[in-house]
Design a protein around this motif. Structure first.
Motif, PDB file in Angstrom:
ATOM      1  N   LEU A  41     -34.185  44.608 -21.976  1.00 34.24           N
ATOM      2  CA  LEU A  41     -33.794  43.293 -21.470  1.00 34.24           C
ATOM      3  C   LEU A  41     -32.913  43.398 -20.239  1.00 34.24           C
ATOM      4  CD1 LEU A  41     -32.614  41.905 -24.937  1.00 34.24           C
ATOM      5  CD2 LEU A  41     -34.831  41.473 -23.861  1.00 34.24           C
ATOM      6  N   THR A  42     -32.925  42.341 -19.460  1.00 38.02           N
ATOM      7  CA  THR A  42     -31.924  42.238 -18.411  1.00 38.02           C
ATOM      8  C   THR A  42     -30.593  41.896 -19.094  1.00 38.02           C
ATOM      9  OG1 THR A  42     -32.222  39.866 -18.080  1.00 38.02           O
ATOM     10  CG2 THR A  42     -33.623  41.345 -16.760  1.00 38.02           C
ATOM     11  N   LYS A  68     -28.152  36.204 -24.177  1.00 38.87           N
ATOM     12  CA  LYS A  68     -28.665  35.046 -24.926  1.00 38.87           C
ATOM     13  C   LYS A  68     -28.781  35.350 -26.426  1.00 38.87           C
ATOM     14  CE  LYS A  68     -31.160  33.088 -21.050  1.00 38.87           C
ATOM     15  NZ  LYS A  68     -32.477  32.788 -20.475  1.00 38.87           N
ATOM     16  N   GLU A  69     -28.771  36.631 -26.771  1.00 38.36           N
ATOM     17  CA  GLU A  69     -28.756  37.123 -28.153  1.00 38.36           C
ATOM     18  C   GLU A  69     -29.993  36.773 -28.980  1.00 38.36           C
ATOM     19  OE1 GLU A  69     -25.032  36.401 -30.134  1.00 38.36           O
ATOM     20  OE2 GLU A  69     -23.979  37.727 -28.751  1.00 38.36           O
ATOM     21  N   ALA A  70     -31.091  36.382 -28.355  1.00 34.94           N
ATOM     22  CA  ALA A  70     -32.322  36.116 -29.096  1.00 34.94           C
ATOM     23  C   ALA A  70     -32.838  37.389 -29.775  1.00 34.94           C
ATOM     24  CB  ALA A  70     -33.388  35.535 -28.173  1.00 34.94           C
ATOM     25  N   TRP A  84     -35.722  43.690 -37.783  1.00 33.36           N
ATOM     26  CA  TRP A  84     -35.151  45.028 -37.969  1.00 33.36           C
ATOM     27  C   TRP A  84     -33.651  45.028 -37.745  1.00 33.36           C
ATOM     28  CZ3 TRP A  84     -38.436  49.608 -35.815  1.00 33.36           C
ATOM     29  CH2 TRP A  84     -39.733  49.541 -36.329  1.00 33.36           C
ATOM     30  N   TYR A  85     -33.116  43.956 -37.195  1.00 38.67           N
ATOM     31  CA  TYR A  85     -31.693  43.906 -36.850  1.00 38.67           C
ATOM     32  C   TYR A  85     -30.777  43.993 -38.065  1.00 38.67           C
ATOM     33  CZ  TYR A  85     -27.276  42.018 -35.079  1.00 38.67           C
ATOM     34  OH  TYR A  85     -25.959  41.836 -34.756  1.00 38.67           O
ATOM     35  N   ARG A  86     -31.145  43.350 -39.152  1.00 36.06           N
ATOM     36  CA  ARG A  86     -30.280  43.267 -40.330  1.00 36.06           C
ATOM     37  C   ARG A  86     -30.449  44.411 -41.281  1.00 36.06           C
ATOM     38  NH1 ARG A  86     -28.338  38.944 -38.625  1.00 36.06           N
ATOM     39  NH2 ARG A  86     -29.405  37.038 -38.237  1.00 36.06           N
TER      40      ARG A  86
END
Length: 100
Positions: free
Chosen positions: A83-84, A90-92, A98-100
């Motif tokens: 990401l830029t 923006k935290e989308a 897989w984040y949790r």
């Protein structure tokens, strides 16, 4: 480390050509190491951070973020997002299952 998948990097730098050199360097360094833990990651990339289950790499002079799941047992790095800095903020990406 086995990076899965390099195509995520090439797709990103086709859209953001200024990121190509930094992403190629990140890939080269990552493919040459065998990290055993996050301390090893920080020896290679001192600005890397743990966020949830992900490792966030600052790439290209802090202009880009590479978000990956690092599996130390299987020696794999799963690229989840490139990401830029603005997209990262923006935290989308935190909606990734897989984040949790």
């Amino acid at each position: 480390m086995h990076v899965i998948t390099r195509s995520a990097l090439t797709e990103f730098w086709q859209i953001h050509p200024n990121a190509e050199a930094a992403l190629r360097t990140w890939y080269k360094l990552t493919a040459q190491v065998r990290w055993r833990n996050f301390v090893d990651v920080r020896q290679t990339f001192p600005s890397a951070d743990l966020v949830g289950k992900f490792t966030v790499f600052n790439v290209g002079g802090n202009n880009y973020r590479l978000i990956a799941l690092v599996d130390f047992n299987y020696q794999k790095v799963f690229i989840r997002h490139v990401l830029t800095h603005a997209e990262y903020d923006k935290e989308a990406w935190k909606n990734d299952p897989w984040y949790r």
